[in-house]
Design an enzyme around this catalytic site. Structure first.
Site, PDB file in Angstrom:
ATOM      1  N   SER A 136       3.420  -2.174  10.420  1.00  0.00           N
ATOM      2  CA  SER A 136       4.868  -2.276  10.598  1.00  0.00           C
ATOM      3  C   SER A 136       5.434  -3.650  10.235  1.00  0.00           C
ATOM      4  O   SER A 136       6.327  -4.160  10.917  1.00  0.00           O
ATOM      5  CB  SER A 136       5.267  -1.878  12.023  1.00  0.00           C
ATOM      6  OG  SER A 136       4.858  -0.545  12.282  1.00  0.00           O
ATOM      7  N   GLY A 191       2.828  -1.165   4.333  1.00  0.00           N
ATOM      8  CA  GLY A 191       2.900   0.249   3.979  1.00  0.00           C
ATOM      9  C   GLY A 191       4.349   0.659   3.751  1.00  0.00           C
ATOM     10  O   GLY A 191       4.897   0.481   2.659  1.00  0.00           O
ATOM     11  N   GLY A 222       2.507   2.156  10.907  1.00  0.00           N
ATOM     12  CA  GLY A 222       3.485   3.230  10.742  1.00  0.00           C
ATOM     13  C   GLY A 222       4.184   3.619  12.037  1.00  0.00           C
ATOM     14  O   GLY A 222       4.849   4.645  12.101  1.00  0.00           O
ATOM     15  N   HIS A 229      -9.525   1.229   5.183  1.00  0.00           N
ATOM     16  CA  HIS A 229      -8.228   1.417   5.848  1.00  0.00           C
ATOM     17  C   HIS A 229      -8.396   2.355   7.046  1.00  0.00           C
ATOM     18  O   HIS A 229      -9.164   3.312   6.992  1.00  0.00           O
ATOM     19  CB  HIS A 229      -7.205   1.984   4.868  1.00  0.00           C
ATOM     20  CG  HIS A 229      -5.814   1.942   5.410  1.00  0.00           C
ATOM     21  ND1 HIS A 229      -5.354   2.882   6.306  1.00  0.00           N
ATOM     22  CD2 HIS A 229      -4.816   1.043   5.243  1.00  0.00           C
ATOM     23  CE1 HIS A 229      -4.108   2.558   6.646  1.00  0.00           C
ATOM     24  NE2 HIS A 229      -3.768   1.458   6.016  1.00  0.00           N
ATOM     25  N   ASN A 255       0.869  -1.184   0.000  1.00  0.00           N
ATOM     26  CA  ASN A 255       0.000   0.000   0.000  1.00  0.00           C
ATOM     27  C   ASN A 255       0.904   1.231   0.000  1.00  0.00           C
ATOM     28  O   ASN A 255       1.514   1.552   1.016  1.00  0.00           O
ATOM     29  CB  ASN A 255      -0.883  -0.058   1.254  1.00  0.00           C
ATOM     30  CG  ASN A 255      -1.720   1.193   1.436  1.00  0.00           C
ATOM     31  OD1 ASN A 255      -1.823   2.027   0.538  1.00  0.00           O
ATOM     32  ND2 ASN A 255      -2.324   1.322   2.604  1.00  0.00           N
ATOM     33  N   LYS A 276       0.112   4.306  -0.304  1.00  0.00           N
ATOM     34  CA  LYS A 276      -0.512   5.492   0.315  1.00  0.00           C
ATOM     35  C   LYS A 276      -0.255   6.741  -0.545  1.00  0.00           C
ATOM     36  O   LYS A 276      -0.262   6.647  -1.751  1.00  0.00           O
ATOM     37  CB  LYS A 276      -0.007   5.653   1.751  1.00  0.00           C
ATOM     38  CG  LYS A 276      -0.210   4.368   2.568  1.00  0.00           C
ATOM     39  CD  LYS A 276       0.042   4.556   4.036  1.00  0.00           C
ATOM     40  CE  LYS A 276      -0.166   3.216   4.748  1.00  0.00           C
ATOM     41  NZ  LYS A 276       0.008   3.308   6.191  1.00  0.00           N
ATOM     42  N   GLU A 333      -5.419  -4.908  10.781  1.00  0.00           N
ATOM     43  CA  GLU A 333      -4.397  -3.887  10.990  1.00  0.00           C
ATOM     44  C   GLU A 333      -4.662  -3.157  12.301  1.00  0.00           C
ATOM     45  O   GLU A 333      -5.445  -2.199  12.331  1.00  0.00           O
ATOM     46  CB  GLU A 333      -4.415  -2.889   9.836  1.00  0.00           C
ATOM     47  CG  GLU A 333      -4.128  -3.518   8.487  1.00  0.00           C
ATOM     48  CD  GLU A 333      -3.518  -2.503   7.534  1.00  0.00           C
ATOM     49  OE1 GLU A 333      -2.390  -2.738   7.100  1.00  0.00           O
ATOM     50  OE2 GLU A 333      -4.150  -1.473   7.267  1.00  0.00           O
ATOM     51  N   GLU A 381      -6.661   4.684   8.195  1.00  0.00           N
ATOM     52  CA  GLU A 381      -6.407   6.110   7.954  1.00  0.00           C
ATOM     53  C   GLU A 381      -7.672   6.780   7.421  1.00  0.00           C
ATOM     54  O   GLU A 381      -7.963   7.933   7.732  1.00  0.00           O
ATOM     55  CB  GLU A 381      -5.216   6.279   7.001  1.00  0.00           C
ATOM     56  CG  GLU A 381      -3.904   6.063   7.749  1.00  0.00           C
ATOM     57  CD  GLU A 381      -2.782   5.457   6.928  1.00  0.00           C
ATOM     58  OE1 GLU A 381      -2.845   5.488   5.685  1.00  0.00           O
ATOM     59  OE2 GLU A 381      -1.833   4.937   7.557  1.00  0.00           O
TER      60      GLU A 381
HETATM   61  P1  PGA Z   1       2.853   0.245   7.731  1.00  0.00           P
HETATM   62  O1  PGA Z   1       1.383   0.478   7.097  1.00  0.00           O
HETATM   63  O2  PGA Z   1       3.370  -1.038   7.139  1.00  0.00           O
HETATM   64  O3  PGA Z   1       3.654   1.434   7.292  1.00  0.00           O
HETATM   65  O4  PGA Z   1       2.683   0.166   9.202  1.00  0.00           O
HETATM   66  C1  PGA Z   1       0.500  -0.582   6.944  1.00  0.00           C
HETATM   67  C2  PGA Z   1      -0.809  -0.093   6.370  1.00  0.00           C
HETATM   68  O5  PGA Z   1      -1.248   0.991   6.746  1.00  0.00           O
HETATM   69  O6  PGA Z   1      -1.420  -0.770   5.528  1.00  0.00           O
END
Ligand code: PGA
Length: 253
Positions: A213, A234, A173, A95, A9, A11, A167, A97
């Site tokens: 992560s 991500g 992140g 997601h 992803n 983003k 998630e 976010e």
């Molecule tokens: P990250 O994001 O691997 O940077 O933690 C994962 C995601 O939001 O899908």
């Protein structure tokens, strides 16, 4: 074991040129003999360019979001039909976010899930609890509500078009990954919920990805768990070296 599924992803990252260059390196690194499904989700503006790069490779194209209507006066929105036209096979929906920054509700996400499936695309539904919810012992309540409400009206017959991504919001992140044990506990719970929601066969088919992560050095331990079928990645999907190392480690290569 289900075939591992690794989704990148990107983003809000990558210009058209940078996205094409990254996709090219991924195409070169993922050879057809690798027993893995890989999809990448560039920003909308780079979908067309990335589609060209991955065209004759096993890599699939994903969108990061969609709007639940097929067409009409919805300025700035993109429908699953247009995403299919742009070459997408997958759409990420729900997601965290978007749930938190844009206040997307389970009801709205449910409309998207149904629109994606109705457009013959494959949906990756994200679910996850916040740190506060986990600390208050609400993890399973939150997840069961998200799953139930987001799959409302979705029949078991379309389970081939469904992937779920767990998630935990506190792990996205932040560098904090759920331990393999913590993730497995939730994945097992989600598999059970899918069983109750769709019936036994569907719950065996639907891949459940872990996200938050995920890195080249923790993917193998996560995938060693019986109910973790892959990862939604991500940060570590933004550099070809990291993403390819993660895929190789997922396969024990
Ligand atoms: P990250 O994001 O691997 O940077 O933690 C994962 C995601 O939001 O899908």
């Amino acid at each position: 074991m289900r075939r591992p599924f690794i989704a990148g992803n990107w983003k809000l990252n990558k210009s058209i040129d940078a996205a094409s260059a990254l996709a090219q390196k991924i195409v070169e690194g993922v050879t057809p003999d690798m027993e893995v499904d890989v999809t990448i989700a560039p920003p909308f503006t780079a979908l067309a360019a990335v589609r060209e790069v991955i065209e004759s490779s096993p890599i699939a194209l994903a969108a990061q979001n969609c709007y639940p209507e097929a067409r009409g006066a919805f300025t700035g929105e993109v429908s699953p039909l247009l995403l299919r036209d742009a070459g997408c096979q997958y759409v990420i929906v729900g997601h965290s976010e978007r749930r938190h920054l844009l206040n997307e509700s389970n009801d709205f996400i449910n409309r998207k899930v149904r629109a994606v499936i109705g457009s013959d695309l494959h949906v990756i539904l994200c679910v996850g609890e916040t740190l506060e919810e986990r600390e208050n012992g609400k993890t399973f309540n939150v997840l069961s509500k998200q799953l139930k409400e987001c799959f409302l009206g979705v029949p078991a017959s379309v389970s081939q078009q469904i992937t779920v991504a767990y998630e935990p919001v506190w792990a996205i992140g932040t560098g904090k990954t759920a331990t393999p044990d913590q993730a497995q506990e939730v994945h097992c719970f989600l598999r059970d919920m899918l069983d109750r929601n769709f019936g036994g066969e569907a719950s065996k088919i639907i891949p459940i990805l872990y996200g938050g992560s995920v890195k080249p050095d923790n993917i193998a331990a996560l995938l060693a768990e019986p109910d973790i079928d892959g990862a939604l990645v991500g940060g570590a999907s933004l550099k070809a070296e990291d993403f390819l190392a993660l895929i190789r480690n997922a396969l024990g290569m």
